[in-house]
Design a protein around this motif. Structure first.
Motif, PDB file in Angstrom:
ATOM      1  N   GLY A  71       0.675  -1.260   0.046  1.00 17.17           N
ATOM      2  CA  GLY A  71       0.136   0.102  -0.070  1.00 17.17           C
ATOM      3  C   GLY A  71       0.829   1.293  -0.058  1.00 17.17           C
ATOM      4  N   LYS A  72       2.138   1.349   0.068  1.00 18.31           N
ATOM      5  CA  LYS A  72       2.979   2.478  -0.032  1.00 18.31           C
ATOM      6  C   LYS A  72       3.957   2.171  -1.351  1.00 18.31           C
ATOM      7  CE  LYS A  72       2.958   3.092   5.035  1.00 18.31           C
ATOM      8  NZ  LYS A  72       4.023   3.092   6.230  1.00 18.31           N
ATOM      9  N   THR A  73       4.403   3.355  -1.697  1.00 17.40           N
ATOM     10  CA  THR A  73       5.476   3.703  -2.665  1.00 17.40           C
ATOM     11  C   THR A  73       6.592   4.251  -2.174  1.00 17.40           C
ATOM     12  OG1 THR A  73       4.516   5.604  -3.612  1.00 17.40           O
ATOM     13  CG2 THR A  73       3.766   3.385  -4.636  1.00 17.40           C
ATOM     14  N   VAL A  74       7.752   3.909  -2.887  1.00 14.74           N
ATOM     15  CA  VAL A  74       9.178   4.667  -2.674  1.00 14.74           C
ATOM     16  C   VAL A  74       9.144   5.779  -3.639  1.00 14.74           C
ATOM     17  CG1 VAL A  74      11.501   4.589  -2.423  1.00 14.74           C
ATOM     18  CG2 VAL A  74      10.333   2.637  -1.517  1.00 14.74           C
ATOM     19  N   SER A  75       8.996   7.035  -3.070  1.00 12.18           N
ATOM     20  CA  SER A  75       9.130   8.014  -4.106  1.00 12.18           C
ATOM     21  C   SER A  75      10.280   8.218  -4.884  1.00 12.18           C
ATOM     22  CB  SER A  75       8.810   9.505  -3.248  1.00 12.18           C
ATOM     23  OG  SER A  75       8.933  10.537  -3.943  1.00 12.18           O
ATOM     24  N   ARG A  76       9.988   8.672  -6.379  1.00 17.50           N
ATOM     25  CA  ARG A  76      11.333   8.797  -6.826  1.00 17.50           C
ATOM     26  C   ARG A  76      12.124  10.086  -6.677  1.00 17.50           C
ATOM     27  NH1 ARG A  76      10.510   8.021 -11.920  1.00 17.50           N
ATOM     28  NH2 ARG A  76      12.432   9.033 -12.607  1.00 17.50           N
ATOM     29  N   ASP A  77      11.425  10.871  -5.803  1.00 21.54           N
ATOM     30  CA  ASP A  77      11.967  12.267  -5.339  1.00 21.54           C
ATOM     31  C   ASP A  77      12.712  12.032  -3.992  1.00 21.54           C
ATOM     32  OD1 ASP A  77      10.939  13.569  -7.469  1.00 21.54           O
ATOM     33  OD2 ASP A  77       9.157  13.753  -6.312  1.00 21.54           O
ATOM     34  N   LEU A  78      12.675  11.028  -3.475  1.00 22.93           N
ATOM     35  CA  LEU A  78      13.746  10.610  -2.310  1.00 22.93           C
ATOM     36  C   LEU A  78      14.847  10.682  -2.585  1.00 22.93           C
ATOM     37  CD1 LEU A  78      12.916   9.850   0.932  1.00 22.93           C
ATOM     38  CD2 LEU A  78      13.498   7.312  -0.065  1.00 22.93           C
ATOM     39  N   PRO A  79      15.817  11.189  -1.689  1.00 22.58           N
ATOM     40  CA  PRO A  79      17.551  11.282  -1.792  1.00 22.58           C
ATOM     41  C   PRO A  79      17.830   9.704  -1.872  1.00 22.58           C
ATOM     42  CG  PRO A  79      16.712  12.806  -0.206  1.00 22.58           C
ATOM     43  CD  PRO A  79      15.495  12.077  -0.749  1.00 22.58           C
ATOM     44  N   ARG A  80      18.868   9.646  -2.764  1.00 25.02           N
ATOM     45  CA  ARG A  80      19.380   8.102  -2.803  1.00 25.02           C
ATOM     46  C   ARG A  80      20.871   8.238  -2.476  1.00 25.02           C
ATOM     47  NH1 ARG A  80      15.130   4.938  -4.900  1.00 25.02           N
ATOM     48  NH2 ARG A  80      13.448   6.497  -5.163  1.00 25.02           N
ATOM     49  N   VAL A  81      21.345   6.624  -2.195  1.00 22.56           N
ATOM     50  CA  VAL A  81      22.820   6.790  -1.919  1.00 22.56           C
ATOM     51  C   VAL A  81      22.836   5.571  -2.467  1.00 22.56           C
ATOM     52  CG1 VAL A  81      22.202   7.480   0.577  1.00 22.56           C
ATOM     53  CG2 VAL A  81      21.747   4.997   0.274  1.00 22.56           C
ATOM     54  N   ASP A  82      24.578   5.218  -2.244  1.00 24.29           N
ATOM     55  CA  ASP A  82      25.246   4.177  -2.958  1.00 24.29           C
ATOM     56  C   ASP A  82      24.941   2.786  -2.107  1.00 24.29           C
ATOM     57  OD1 ASP A  82      25.968   5.823  -4.837  1.00 24.29           O
ATOM     58  OD2 ASP A  82      28.111   5.837  -4.239  1.00 24.29           O
ATOM     59  N   PHE A  83      24.653   1.621  -2.876  1.00 23.44           N
ATOM     60  CA  PHE A  83      24.515   0.370  -2.373  1.00 23.44           C
ATOM     61  C   PHE A  83      25.796  -0.491  -3.186  1.00 23.44           C
ATOM     62  CE2 PHE A  83      22.889  -3.908  -1.790  1.00 23.44           C
ATOM     63  CZ  PHE A  83      22.313  -4.120  -0.660  1.00 23.44           C
ATOM     64  N   PHE A  84      26.668  -0.983  -2.451  1.00 18.01           N
ATOM     65  CA  PHE A  84      27.661  -1.737  -3.135  1.00 18.01           C
ATOM     66  C   PHE A  84      27.072  -3.324  -3.346  1.00 18.01           C
ATOM     67  CE2 PHE A  84      29.681   1.668  -1.619  1.00 18.01           C
ATOM     68  CZ  PHE A  84      30.816   2.148  -2.585  1.00 18.01           C
ATOM     69  N   HIS A  85      27.390  -3.950  -4.418  1.00 18.84           N
ATOM     70  CA  HIS A  85      26.896  -5.129  -4.640  1.00 18.84           C
ATOM     71  C   HIS A  85      28.139  -6.192  -5.047  1.00 18.84           C
ATOM     72  CE1 HIS A  85      22.395  -5.070  -5.337  1.00 18.84           C
ATOM     73  NE2 HIS A  85      22.623  -3.680  -5.362  1.00 18.84           N
ATOM     74  N   TRP A  86      29.094  -5.535  -5.183  1.00 25.03           N
ATOM     75  CA  TRP A  86      30.425  -6.435  -5.567  1.00 25.03           C
ATOM     76  C   TRP A  86      31.674  -5.786  -5.425  1.00 25.03           C
ATOM     77  CZ3 TRP A  86      31.268  -8.819 -10.995  1.00 25.03           C
ATOM     78  CH2 TRP A  86      31.884  -9.834 -10.996  1.00 25.03           C
ATOM     79  N   LEU A  87      32.596  -6.161  -4.552  1.00 22.16           N
ATOM     80  CA  LEU A  87      33.865  -5.604  -4.489  1.00 22.16           C
ATOM     81  C   LEU A  87      34.723  -6.757  -4.557  1.00 22.16           C
ATOM     82  CD1 LEU A  87      32.762  -3.731  -1.215  1.00 22.16           C
ATOM     83  CD2 LEU A  87      33.208  -2.767  -3.289  1.00 22.16           C
ATOM     84  N   LEU A  88      35.767  -6.591  -5.354  1.00 18.28           N
ATOM     85  CA  LEU A  88      36.692  -7.538  -5.715  1.00 18.28           C
ATOM     86  C   LEU A  88      37.932  -6.719  -5.848  1.00 18.28           C
ATOM     87  CD1 LEU A  88      36.749 -10.580  -5.862  1.00 18.28           C
ATOM     88  CD2 LEU A  88      36.406 -10.385  -8.125  1.00 18.28           C
ATOM     89  N   VAL A  89      39.097  -6.957  -4.734  1.00 16.61           N
ATOM     90  CA  VAL A  89      40.377  -6.179  -5.168  1.00 16.61           C
ATOM     91  C   VAL A  89      41.509  -7.283  -5.137  1.00 16.61           C
ATOM     92  CG1 VAL A  89      39.224  -4.208  -3.623  1.00 16.61           C
ATOM     93  CG2 VAL A  89      40.744  -5.972  -2.485  1.00 16.61           C
TER      94      VAL A  89
END
Length: 207
Positions: A71-89
């Motif tokens: 019954g809710k939505t995440v607004s496209r206007d909400l500030p966004r942040v980085d989410f790391f999915h893969w880290l290989l060094v």
């Protein structure tokens, strides 16, 4: 330097076989095959001593209150942040390809171990924080875990697959290091880089 991600065209949707979560009409989301795509690169500059692979989503909601809530939505206007999915060094300079499924082949509850992997050294991705309150899934998530954006997000998410050529053999990172630690350690050592960007959504109105 040129990077190629097999099966993902720049700016186009990511196939479900690379996703942590896939669309379900009944449940909104089911676990996906969660295979890392094949990533290859060429024309690394002279002096390259190692590579780093980073995949992240810059479109993750900065507030999670409405994420995946009926019954809710995440607004496209909400500030966004980085989410790391893969880290290989510390990927050896002699390497120019990571095969499909080499770093991830399926969803592993509680995560894969960080540290030395099949190729290079795995960092800790942000599923570690995202699933921390889920008793069946909470754990430390190393290596690759694919797209799984909120199914009620008004925004289509973008996933940047990046490869960096570095002038050091090792970044000196140990233990449960994260994406910000990788970025900080790479500063001043990047000889070249390239990226491929794919998109993904679980919102049926955007699919």
């Amino acid at each position: 330097m040129k990077v190629h991600v097999n099966g993902i065209d720049d700016g186009k949707p990511i196939p479900e076989k690379f996703a942590f979560g896939v669309y379900s009409e009944e449940n909104h989301m089911n676990f996906g095959p969660n295979r890392n795509p094949e990533v290859s690169w060429q024309d690394a500059p002279e002096g390259t001593r190692s590579f780093a692979v980073v995949m992240f989503d810059p479109d993750v909601p900065s507030e999670a209150d409405d994420v995946n809530q009926e019954g809710k939505t995440v607004s496209r206007d909400l500030p966004r942040v980085d989410f790391f999915h893969w880290l290989l060094v510390d990927v050896p300079a002699s390497t120019s390809r990571i095969p499909e499924g080499e770093d991830s082949d399926g969803v592993i509850p509680k995560g894969k171990d960080p540290g030395p992997g099949p190729i290079g050294v795995r960092g800790v991705n942000n599923f570690t924080q995202f699933l921390a309150d889920n008793p069946d899934m909470a754990g430390t998530y190393g290596g690759y875990d694919g797209p799984c954006p909120p199914w009620n997000d008004e925004l289509i998410h973008h996933y940047h697959f990046e490869v960096y050529a570095l002038d050091v053999e090792t970044l000196g990172l140990e233990g449960e290091f994260d994406g910000e630690a990788v970025r900080e350690a790479m500063e001043g050592h990047i000889l070249a880089s390239d990226r491929v960007t794919g998109t993904y959504t679980l919102n049926p109105d955007l699919r």
